[in-house]
Design an enzyme around this catalytic site. Structure first.
Site, mmCIF file in Angstrom:
data_model
loop_
_atom_site.group_PDB
_atom_site.id
_atom_site.type_symbol
_atom_site.label_atom_id
_atom_site.label_comp_id
_atom_site.label_asym_id
_atom_site.label_seq_id
_atom_site.Cartn_x
_atom_site.Cartn_y
_atom_site.Cartn_z
ATOM 1 N N ASP A 1 37.075 35.549 34.865
ATOM 2 C CA ASP A 1 36.500 36.534 33.967
ATOM 3 C C ASP A 1 37.674 37.246 33.283
ATOM 4 O OD1 ASP A 1 34.574 38.467 32.910
ATOM 5 O OD2 ASP A 1 35.448 39.839 34.368
ATOM 6 N N ASP B 1 37.626 40.946 31.242
ATOM 7 C CA ASP B 1 37.665 42.408 31.418
ATOM 8 C C ASP B 1 37.335 42.800 32.857
ATOM 9 O OD1 ASP B 1 37.875 43.327 28.481
ATOM 10 O OD2 ASP B 1 36.183 41.931 28.453
ATOM 11 N N ASP C 1 34.652 40.172 38.605
ATOM 12 C CA ASP C 1 34.636 41.545 39.118
ATOM 13 C C ASP C 1 33.238 42.151 39.149
ATOM 14 O OD1 ASP C 1 34.551 41.667 36.233
ATOM 15 O OD2 ASP C 1 34.903 43.817 36.420
#
Length: 220
Positions: free
Chosen positions: A16, A18, A176
């Site tokens: 991922d 951000d 995240d």
């Protein structure tokens, strides 16, 4: 090299962006507040942005309108102005998280294929990675506008498997948020979640990823 903690060495790692590779909330807030100011609307805090990011620019704008009780009809205008501001200043304060560069270098040394799958639109995602000198290691970048579906739909991850001709069991997802965990689960790909990112205001433990790390170097 075997990745300790997970017990196998993947042929493909899907990252991922951000909250996993890059802490970008400050720049997103900056662009969002510039857009809100331009439209004569109230600014938002970085704390709010950290809870809202991760589901794509359109959803981010919807969160702003809901939180501020603004008319939904403002969505398209605010989205367009926000994207104009963000594309112009995609990397003022954004920083690569500690441990990321070392982890990417270790993967490259082992000839592990690397992909980045983000819900951020492709153009600013590419520019952000380039500005931080971490675009080159990724053989594939999938933005939130690349395919008909974005995370938590499994299609972006399944697209990576087809592109690299690698099986799900030989792949690892690093993310995240709930989006990453749910998409990985649906694609039957093992998933490591980082503890330091953005997860819509909830602890990452609640998403039940297979593993949680405080830094990517813990995997080496």
């Amino acid at each position: 090299m075997q990745f300790k903690k997970i017990g196998f060495t993947p042929k493909l790692v899907i990252f991922d962006l951000d909250g996993t590779l890059v802490d970008s909330a400050s720049d997103i807030q900056h662009a969002l507040n510039n857009a809100l100011s331009e439209l004569g609307l109230e600014s938002v805090t970085e704390y709010d942005v950290r809870r809202w990011v991760g589901r794509g620019a359109s959803r981010l704008v919807s969160c702003v309108l809901e939180a501020k009780h603004y008319r939904k009809e403002l969505h398209d205008d605010l989205l367009a102005v926000f994207m104009r501001h963000y594309q112009a200043e995609v990397c003022l304060n954004s920083q690569v998280y500690e441990g990321v560069a070392e982890f990417i270098a270790a993967c490259q040394k082992e000839n592990i294929k690397l992909a980045c799958v983000t819900n951020k639109p492709y153009a600013p995602a590419k520019d952000l990675l380039a500005a931080l000198n971490i675009l080159q290691p990724f053989q594939l970048l999938v933005g939130g506008d690349t395919l008909p579906h974005k995370k938590p739909h499994p299609e972006p991850f399944l697209h990576c498997l087809r592109y690299f001709e690698v099986s799900a069991k030989d792949t690892l997802v690093l993310g995240d948020s709930r989006n990453d965990v749910e998409a990985a689960l649906a694609a039957h790909i093992p998933c490591v979640a980082v503890s330091y990112g953005y997860n819509h205001g909830e602890p990452i433990e609640a998403c039940k990823p297979e593993w949680i790390v405080d830094s990517l170097v813990e995997l080496l």
